[in-house]
Design a protein around this motif. Structure first.
Motif, PDB file in Angstrom:
ATOM      1  N   GLY A  58      10.047  10.694  -3.707  1.00  0.00           N
ATOM      2  CA  GLY A  58      10.749   9.952  -4.299  1.00  0.00           C
ATOM      3  C   GLY A  58      11.083   8.609  -3.387  1.00  0.00           C
ATOM      4  N   SER A  59      12.139   7.560  -4.409  1.00  0.00           N
ATOM      5  CA  SER A  59      12.780   6.759  -3.765  1.00  0.00           C
ATOM      6  C   SER A  59      12.776   7.030  -2.734  1.00  0.00           C
ATOM      7  CB  SER A  59      13.887   5.620  -4.256  1.00  0.00           C
ATOM      8  OG  SER A  59      13.735   6.118  -5.509  1.00  0.00           O
ATOM      9  N   VAL A  60      12.310   5.701  -1.236  1.00  0.00           N
ATOM     10  CA  VAL A  60      12.215   5.503  -0.243  1.00  0.00           C
ATOM     11  C   VAL A  60      12.666   4.081  -0.574  1.00  0.00           C
ATOM     12  CG1 VAL A  60      10.792   5.475   1.734  1.00  0.00           C
ATOM     13  CG2 VAL A  60      10.559   7.175   0.129  1.00  0.00           C
ATOM     14  N   ASP A  61      13.571   4.585   0.951  1.00  0.00           N
ATOM     15  CA  ASP A  61      14.250   2.826   1.071  1.00  0.00           C
ATOM     16  C   ASP A  61      14.275   1.911   2.814  1.00  0.00           C
ATOM     17  OD1 ASP A  61      15.611   1.870  -1.422  1.00  0.00           O
ATOM     18  OD2 ASP A  61      17.802   2.995  -0.576  1.00  0.00           O
ATOM     19  N   THR A  97      -8.362   2.076  -2.838  1.00  0.00           N
ATOM     20  CA  THR A  97      -7.733   1.799  -4.022  1.00  0.00           C
ATOM     21  C   THR A  97      -6.408   2.374  -5.057  1.00  0.00           C
ATOM     22  OG1 THR A  97      -9.229   3.565  -5.426  1.00  0.00           O
ATOM     23  CG2 THR A  97     -10.103   1.507  -5.209  1.00  0.00           C
ATOM     24  N   ALA A  98      -6.008   3.391  -4.397  1.00  0.00           N
ATOM     25  CA  ALA A  98      -5.073   3.914  -4.737  1.00  0.00           C
ATOM     26  C   ALA A  98      -3.551   2.894  -3.929  1.00  0.00           C
ATOM     27  CB  ALA A  98      -4.525   5.303  -3.377  1.00  0.00           C
ATOM     28  N   ALA A  99      -2.665   3.014  -4.972  1.00  0.00           N
ATOM     29  CA  ALA A  99      -1.317   1.862  -5.074  1.00  0.00           C
ATOM     30  C   ALA A  99      -0.372   3.160  -4.811  1.00  0.00           C
ATOM     31  CB  ALA A  99      -1.570   1.062  -5.873  1.00  0.00           C
ATOM     32  N   ILE A 100       0.433   2.604  -4.091  1.00  0.00           N
ATOM     33  CA  ILE A 100       1.987   2.793  -4.243  1.00  0.00           C
ATOM     34  C   ILE A 100       3.210   1.450  -4.811  1.00  0.00           C
ATOM     35  CG2 ILE A 100       4.660   3.639  -2.533  1.00  0.00           C
ATOM     36  CD1 ILE A 100       2.129   4.889  -0.729  1.00  0.00           C
ATOM     37  N   PRO A 101       3.753   1.565  -5.544  1.00  0.00           N
ATOM     38  CA  PRO A 101       4.802   0.238  -6.182  1.00  0.00           C
ATOM     39  C   PRO A 101       5.902   0.341  -4.750  1.00  0.00           C
ATOM     40  CG  PRO A 101       4.603   2.363  -7.906  1.00  0.00           C
ATOM     41  CD  PRO A 101       3.936   3.018  -6.535  1.00  0.00           C
ATOM     42  N   TYR A 102       6.450  -0.475  -5.130  1.00  0.00           N
ATOM     43  CA  TYR A 102       7.455  -1.440  -3.986  1.00  0.00           C
ATOM     44  C   TYR A 102       8.650  -2.257  -4.907  1.00  0.00           C
ATOM     45  CZ  TYR A 102       5.003  -4.845  -1.636  1.00  0.00           C
ATOM     46  OH  TYR A 102       5.102  -5.744  -1.081  1.00  0.00           O
ATOM     47  N   TYR A 139      15.818  -6.184   1.251  1.00  0.00           N
ATOM     48  CA  TYR A 139      15.796  -5.128   1.028  1.00  0.00           C
ATOM     49  C   TYR A 139      15.057  -4.806   0.297  1.00  0.00           C
ATOM     50  CZ  TYR A 139      20.185  -5.827   3.140  1.00  0.00           C
ATOM     51  OH  TYR A 139      21.728  -6.127   3.432  1.00  0.00           O
ATOM     52  N   ALA A 140      13.989  -3.161   0.540  1.00  0.00           N
ATOM     53  CA  ALA A 140      12.534  -2.770  -0.471  1.00  0.00           C
ATOM     54  C   ALA A 140      13.159  -0.860  -0.799  1.00  0.00           C
ATOM     55  CB  ALA A 140      11.809  -2.564   1.121  1.00  0.00           C
ATOM     56  N   ARG A 141      12.700  -1.461  -1.735  1.00  0.00           N
ATOM     57  CA  ARG A 141      12.050   0.058  -1.992  1.00  0.00           C
ATOM     58  C   ARG A 141      11.186   0.688  -2.072  1.00  0.00           C
ATOM     59  NH1 ARG A 141      17.050   1.243  -5.943  1.00  0.00           N
ATOM     60  NH2 ARG A 141      17.644   2.296  -3.530  1.00  0.00           N
ATOM     61  N   ALA A 142      10.954   1.900  -1.979  1.00  0.00           N
ATOM     62  CA  ALA A 142       9.500   2.031  -2.595  1.00  0.00           C
ATOM     63  C   ALA A 142       8.925   3.468  -3.662  1.00  0.00           C
ATOM     64  CB  ALA A 142       8.138   2.385  -1.482  1.00  0.00           C
ATOM     65  N   THR A 143       8.299   3.664  -4.602  1.00  0.00           N
ATOM     66  CA  THR A 143       8.679   5.092  -5.371  1.00  0.00           C
ATOM     67  C   THR A 143       7.804   5.466  -5.369  1.00  0.00           C
ATOM     68  OG1 THR A 143       9.660   3.573  -7.128  1.00  0.00           O
ATOM     69  CG2 THR A 143       9.596   5.645  -7.522  1.00  0.00           C
ATOM     70  N   VAL A 149      -2.372   9.380  -2.713  1.00  0.00           N
ATOM     71  CA  VAL A 149      -3.899   9.679  -1.897  1.00  0.00           C
ATOM     72  C   VAL A 149      -2.725   9.682  -0.199  1.00  0.00           C
ATOM     73  CG1 VAL A 149      -5.311   9.889  -0.976  1.00  0.00           C
ATOM     74  CG2 VAL A 149      -5.328  10.293  -3.757  1.00  0.00           C
ATOM     75  N   ALA A 150      -2.991  10.462   0.932  1.00  0.00           N
ATOM     76  CA  ALA A 150      -2.699  10.501   1.518  1.00  0.00           C
ATOM     77  C   ALA A 150      -3.732   9.847   2.576  1.00  0.00           C
ATOM     78  CB  ALA A 150      -2.949  11.938   2.673  1.00  0.00           C
ATOM     79  N   GLY A 151      -2.469   8.779   3.187  1.00  0.00           N
ATOM     80  CA  GLY A 151      -2.990   7.510   3.438  1.00  0.00           C
ATOM     81  C   GLY A 151      -2.172   6.239   4.508  1.00  0.00           C
ATOM     82  N   ASP A 152      -3.404   5.347   4.742  1.00  0.00           N
ATOM     83  CA  ASP A 152      -1.792   4.108   5.189  1.00  0.00           C
ATOM     84  C   ASP A 152      -2.057   3.088   4.176  1.00  0.00           C
ATOM     85  OD1 ASP A 152      -1.503   5.401   7.580  1.00  0.00           O
ATOM     86  OD2 ASP A 152      -3.391   4.584   8.545  1.00  0.00           O
ATOM     87  N   TYR A 153      -0.752   2.602   3.790  1.00  0.00           N
ATOM     88  CA  TYR A 153      -0.963   1.602   2.826  1.00  0.00           C
ATOM     89  C   TYR A 153       0.105   0.578   3.400  1.00  0.00           C
ATOM     90  CZ  TYR A 153      -1.376   5.389  -0.852  1.00  0.00           C
ATOM     91  OH  TYR A 153      -2.187   6.581  -1.263  1.00  0.00           O
ATOM     92  N   THR A 154      -0.815  -0.787   2.913  1.00  0.00           N
ATOM     93  CA  THR A 154      -0.314  -2.306   2.868  1.00  0.00           C
ATOM     94  C   THR A 154      -0.177  -2.654   2.299  1.00  0.00           C
ATOM     95  OG1 THR A 154      -1.683  -2.634   4.022  1.00  0.00           O
ATOM     96  CG2 THR A 154      -0.922  -2.025   5.652  1.00  0.00           C
TER      97      THR A 154
END
Length: 163
Positions: A58-61, A97-102, A139-143, A149-154
């Protein structure tokens, strides 16, 4: 004293040779000047690291920080760009190409987005270079929606100080 010495001494005294000598003086002034130039330094002091998460989290701070030193009493603004997305309203970390919004915020309540325009940058005033830098917490929040997809996101965000 003989008569010749007395005559010479009398002549010198009468001629003013023994009187104190006065010289004329004149004065002038000059200025001593210096201009202190406004200056600021900015350093990213802590990365925003969300750590290892499950896709269903879910949401991660998380938090990070930038530190600023500016000439005393100099107003300044700190802005954070949109990262690789080049859009402060749609920041995202990528893994291929996988993305995580923050999103990045100015305060712990995570309601004021920290961007790169006059309306959404963070304002402060310099305290000088003698003491410690002023630390600005990011202060950051990722959703995570459970479909990542499993992986290292940057992503890489640029912090800028304007003064």
């Amino acid at each position: 004293m003989n008569l010749v010495q007395t005559a010479v001494l009398t002549a010198l005294i009468a001629g003013g040779a023994m009187a104190p000598a006065y010289a004329e003086t004149k004065t002038s002034t000059f200025d001593v000047t210096m201009k202190i130039k406004k200056s600021c330094d900015i350093t990213a002091t802590e990365n925003v690291a969300f750590g290892e998460q499950l896709a269903s989290a879910g949401s991660v701070d998380a938090t990070g920080s930038v530190s600023v030193k500016c000439t005393k009493n100099t107003p300044y603004q700190v802005s954070l760009n949109g990262g690789g997305a080049a859009d402060t309203s749609a920041r995202r970390m990528l893994s291929g190409t996988a993305a995580i919004p923050y999103q990045l915020y100015q305060e712990a309540g995570r309601s004021t987005v920290w961007g790169n325009t006059a309306a959404d940058d963070k304002e402060a005033t310099g305290t000088g270079f003698k003491g410690a830098a002023t630390k600005h917490v990011v202060y950051a929040r990722a959703t995570l929606d459970g479909d990542q997809v499993a992986g290292d996101y940057t992503d890489t965000v640029t912090a800028t100080v304007t003064f």
